[in-house]
Write a protein that holds these residues in place. Structure first.
Motif, PDB file in Angstrom:
ATOM      1  N   MET A  68       0.885  -1.306   0.023  1.00  0.00           N
ATOM      2  CA  MET A  68       0.081  -0.092  -0.005  1.00  0.00           C
ATOM      3  C   MET A  68       0.841   1.152  -0.147  1.00  0.00           C
ATOM      4  N   LYS A  69       0.098   2.231  -0.355  1.00  0.00           N
ATOM      5  CA  LYS A  69       0.926   3.713  -0.461  1.00  0.00           C
ATOM      6  C   LYS A  69       0.507   4.667   0.889  1.00  0.00           C
ATOM      7  N   ALA A  70       1.368   4.986   1.404  1.00  0.00           N
ATOM      8  CA  ALA A  70       0.852   5.898   2.491  1.00  0.00           C
ATOM      9  C   ALA A  70       1.622   7.135   2.866  1.00  0.00           C
ATOM     10  N   ARG A  71       1.125   8.254   3.155  1.00  0.00           N
ATOM     11  CA  ARG A  71       1.978   9.628   3.395  1.00  0.00           C
ATOM     12  C   ARG A  71       2.044   9.628   5.029  1.00  0.00           C
ATOM     13  N   ILE A  72       3.243  10.022   5.426  1.00  0.00           N
ATOM     14  CA  ILE A  72       3.561  10.114   6.784  1.00  0.00           C
ATOM     15  C   ILE A  72       4.295  11.133   7.228  1.00  0.00           C
ATOM     16  N   VAL A  73       3.622  12.152   8.005  1.00  0.00           N
ATOM     17  CA  VAL A  73       4.158  13.178   8.372  1.00  0.00           C
ATOM     18  C   VAL A  73       4.972  13.206   9.403  1.00  0.00           C
ATOM     19  N   THR A  74       6.435  13.354   9.502  1.00  0.00           N
ATOM     20  CA  THR A  74       7.076  13.237  10.817  1.00  0.00           C
ATOM     21  C   THR A  74       7.520  14.577  11.401  1.00  0.00           C
ATOM     22  N   LEU A  75       7.116  14.691  12.716  1.00  0.00           N
ATOM     23  CA  LEU A  75       7.652  16.014  13.528  1.00  0.00           C
ATOM     24  C   LEU A  75       8.312  15.847  14.677  1.00  0.00           C
ATOM     25  N   PRO A  76       9.965  15.611  14.308  1.00  0.00           N
ATOM     26  CA  PRO A  76      10.728  15.252  15.194  1.00  0.00           C
ATOM     27  C   PRO A  76      10.686  16.104  16.569  1.00  0.00           C
ATOM     28  N   GLY A  77      10.438  17.451  16.390  1.00  0.00           N
ATOM     29  CA  GLY A  77      10.604  18.237  17.542  1.00  0.00           C
ATOM     30  C   GLY A  77      11.864  18.629  18.411  1.00  0.00           C
ATOM     31  N   ASP A  78      11.902  18.444  19.829  1.00  0.00           N
ATOM     32  CA  ASP A  78      13.029  18.990  20.485  1.00  0.00           C
ATOM     33  C   ASP A  78      13.734  17.647  21.358  1.00  0.00           C
ATOM     34  N   GLY A  79      15.179  18.055  21.774  1.00  0.00           N
ATOM     35  CA  GLY A  79      15.620  16.878  22.666  1.00  0.00           C
ATOM     36  C   GLY A  79      15.903  15.765  22.085  1.00  0.00           C
ATOM     37  N   VAL A  80      15.427  14.667  22.797  1.00  0.00           N
ATOM     38  CA  VAL A  80      15.782  13.410  22.051  1.00  0.00           C
ATOM     39  C   VAL A  80      14.773  12.924  20.709  1.00  0.00           C
ATOM     40  N   GLY A  81      13.636  13.966  20.611  1.00  0.00           N
ATOM     41  CA  GLY A  81      12.569  13.800  19.734  1.00  0.00           C
ATOM     42  C   GLY A  81      13.262  13.189  18.285  1.00  0.00           C
ATOM     43  N   PRO A  82      14.183  14.091  17.974  1.00  0.00           N
ATOM     44  CA  PRO A  82      14.635  13.676  16.480  1.00  0.00           C
ATOM     45  C   PRO A  82      15.474  12.480  16.535  1.00  0.00           C
ATOM     46  N   GLU A  83      16.022  12.066  17.799  1.00  0.00           N
ATOM     47  CA  GLU A  83      16.911  10.661  17.812  1.00  0.00           C
ATOM     48  C   GLU A  83      15.871   9.539  17.634  1.00  0.00           C
ATOM     49  N   VAL A  84      14.734   9.581  18.622  1.00  0.00           N
ATOM     50  CA  VAL A  84      13.883   8.416  18.564  1.00  0.00           C
ATOM     51  C   VAL A  84      13.264   8.316  17.353  1.00  0.00           C
ATOM     52  N   THR A  85      12.803   9.590  16.858  1.00  0.00           N
ATOM     53  CA  THR A  85      11.905   9.749  15.566  1.00  0.00           C
ATOM     54  C   THR A  85      12.715   9.071  14.222  1.00  0.00           C
ATOM     55  N   ALA A  86      13.983   9.258  14.237  1.00  0.00           N
ATOM     56  CA  ALA A  86      15.033   8.719  13.105  1.00  0.00           C
ATOM     57  C   ALA A  86      15.024   7.339  13.161  1.00  0.00           C
ATOM     58  N   ALA A  87      15.124   6.832  14.505  1.00  0.00           N
ATOM     59  CA  ALA A  87      15.130   5.350  14.581  1.00  0.00           C
ATOM     60  C   ALA A  87      13.685   4.694  14.289  1.00  0.00           C
ATOM     61  N   ALA A  88      12.595   5.349  14.568  1.00  0.00           N
ATOM     62  CA  ALA A  88      11.417   4.906  14.331  1.00  0.00           C
ATOM     63  C   ALA A  88      11.044   4.950  12.663  1.00  0.00           C
ATOM     64  N   VAL A  89      11.378   5.983  12.238  1.00  0.00           N
ATOM     65  CA  VAL A  89      11.466   6.269  10.561  1.00  0.00           C
ATOM     66  C   VAL A  89      12.293   4.754   9.924  1.00  0.00           C
ATOM     67  N   ALA A  90      13.524   4.412  10.353  1.00  0.00           N
ATOM     68  CA  ALA A  90      14.146   3.717   9.946  1.00  0.00           C
ATOM     69  C   ALA A  90      13.563   2.209   9.939  1.00  0.00           C
ATOM     70  N   VAL A  91      12.714   2.047  10.950  1.00  0.00           N
ATOM     71  CA  VAL A  91      11.855   0.768  11.142  1.00  0.00           C
ATOM     72  C   VAL A  91      10.721   0.858  10.027  1.00  0.00           C
ATOM     73  N   LEU A  92      10.191   1.763  10.088  1.00  0.00           N
ATOM     74  CA  LEU A  92       9.064   2.120   8.884  1.00  0.00           C
ATOM     75  C   LEU A  92       9.550   1.751   7.548  1.00  0.00           C
ATOM     76  N   GLU A  93      10.584   2.299   7.303  1.00  0.00           N
ATOM     77  CA  GLU A  93      11.233   2.326   5.873  1.00  0.00           C
ATOM     78  C   GLU A  93      11.660   0.618   5.763  1.00  0.00           C
ATOM     79  N   ALA A  94      12.012   0.044   6.857  1.00  0.00           N
ATOM     80  CA  ALA A  94      12.346  -1.419   6.653  1.00  0.00           C
ATOM     81  C   ALA A  94      10.973  -2.164   6.327  1.00  0.00           C
ATOM     82  N   VAL A  95      10.100  -1.986   7.283  1.00  0.00           N
ATOM     83  CA  VAL A  95       8.608  -2.552   6.884  1.00  0.00           C
ATOM     84  C   VAL A  95       8.303  -2.485   5.562  1.00  0.00           C
TER      85      VAL A  95
END
Ligand SMILES: NC(=O)c1ccc[n+]([C@@H]2O[C@H](COP(=O)([O-])OP(=O)(O)OC[C@H]3O[C@@H](n4cnc5c(N)ncnc54)[C@H](O)[C@@H]3O)[C@@H](O)[C@H]2O)c1
Ligand SMILES: CC(C)[C@H](C(=O)O)[C@@H](O)C(=O)O
Ligand SMILES: [Mg+2]
Length: 365
Positions: A1-28
């Protein structure tokens, strides 16, 4: 399927954990044959620094046009002056209100391998499986605020309709679980809680197959620690839900572990770990990405209806919690990237096994 996902990394550790989560979605997407298009926007302190606003109009517009939003965290000492006119947290509240995501689902389980980290080190932990349903767009967070020279007020306001819609969600979710709802309020003191209790009881009449109990929030804070295994679905108002779920995270072993899904009547869901920007560890590459990664499982399940993929992410996280590596909050030495890589490896193993077993037949979902 095709999906559009907006990411909002935000502040502090936000960008660090969001990058890891995006890597998981890319792998999926790679393993299961999907196309996820990511579109990153600013929120919180990062947005204030760049634009003067905690949620620029373009970011909200992009979120509304997306299938799902993945958020890291907002806030931090840089923007915490009590006299500041604009605060990062206002961006998050405006986003929740703008998307109309009034039901915030915060699941709690305790992984057996982490039981020793919990303040409860006994049998009570093995049956813990609670789904908190926190009302997210009402109450004291959104009522009128005043500030005088020597006083301040935050109005706590709820309408019956606001209580009814979140209560219905809770009862529907309970039907797919163990059919028990605990409604938490402060009806011995607060008028909003008396309205809450009356409305939840009224909704319960439509769900005779689900049992309802009422619990006052102060004793609930204690019971969550003394008999957490007794709860199935816990529904409560915005502020009580915020506090009780950080307490719940301690039972799981770390605030870094818990994910959340925020949903309403609209098509776009909002997914975020329940923790904040963790200023004390930000920028060090040591934040636990599990809460953010498990939020992607909720995104796959609730917004994209990809249940098998959601289960695959959850199984990969389970594997890593069982075998390591573990981040510092869980008593280990691993960094955010080490945990991410271990989840990606477990996910690849599982996808490989599924492909071998099903001959790739279910790969396009
Ligand atoms: N959804 C959100 O964006 C969100 C949620 C909560 C707090 N906040 C904001 O975050 C800022 C800091 O708040 P706080 O310090 O009270 O709460 P916090 O959740 O940021 O941190 C509390 C403690 O938990 C630890 N922690 C949190 N996430 C972790 C992770 N992923 N891995 C390892 N340890 C982790 C932190 O290091 C800290 O010791 C405030 O500005 C607050 O408003 C934002
Ligand atoms: C940052 C803050 C506004 C937020 C909340 O209170 O809802 C946070 O604590 C959370 O739990 O998501
Ligand atoms: Mg909170």
């Amino acid at each position: 399927m095709k999906a559009r996902i907006v990411t909002l990394p935000g502040d502090g550790v936000g960008p660090e954990v969001t990058a890891a989560a995006v890597a998981v979605l890319e792998a999926v997407a790679t393993h299961y044959g999907h196309e996820f298009a990511f579109d990153e926007h600013l929120i919180g302190g990062a947005a204030i620094d760049a634009t003067g606003e905690p949620l620029p109009a373009g970011a909200l517009q992009a979120c509304k046009a997306s299938d799902a939003v993945l958020l890291g965290a907002v806030g931090g000492p840089k923007w915490s002056d009590p006299n500041a006119k604009v605060r990062p947290e206002q961006g998050l509240l405006a986003l929740r209100a703008g998307l109309g995501v009034y039901a915030n689902l915060r699941p709690l389980t305790v992984h057996p391998a982490l039981a020793t980290l919990s303040p409860l080190k006994d049998e009570k932990l093995k049956d813990v499986d609670v789904l908190f349903v926190r009302e997210l767009t009402g109450g004291a967070y959104f009522g009128a605020k005043t500030r005088g020279a020597d006083y301040a007020t935050d109005e706590c306001r709820y309408t019956e309709a606001e209580v009814e819609r979140v209560a219905r969600r809770a009862f529907e979710l309970a039907r797919a679980r163990r059919r028990h709802v605990t409604s938490v309020d402060k009806a011995n003191v607060l008028e909003t809680s008396r309205l809450w209790r009356r409305t939840v009881a009224h909704v319960a009449a439509d769900y005779p197959d689900v049992t309802l109990e009422h619990q006052l929030v102060d004793s609930m804070a204690m019971l969550l620690l003394t008999r957490p295994g007794s709860y199935d679905v816990v529904v409560t108002e915005n502020l009580f839900g915020d506090i009780l779920t950080d307490e719940a995270a301690a039972l799981a072993g770390s605030l870094g572990l818990l994910p959340s899904a925020s949903i309403g009547e609209g098509r776009t869901g909002l997914y975020e770990p329940i923790h904040g920007s963790a200023p004390d560890i930000a920028g060090k590459g040591v934040a636990n990405p599990v809460g953010a990664i498990l939020s992607t499982a909720l995104l796959l399940r609730h917004s994209l209806q990809l249940e098998a993929e959601a289960l695959a992410v959850e199984a990969a996280v389970d594997h890593v919690l069982q075998h390591g590596p573990r981040s510092r909050d869980l008593g280990g030495h691993a960094g955010t990237a080490d945990v991410r890589d271990a989840v990606l490896a477990a996910l690849a193993d599982r996808a490989g096994t599924e492909h071998a077993f099903f001959g790739g037949a279910r790969s396009c979902g």
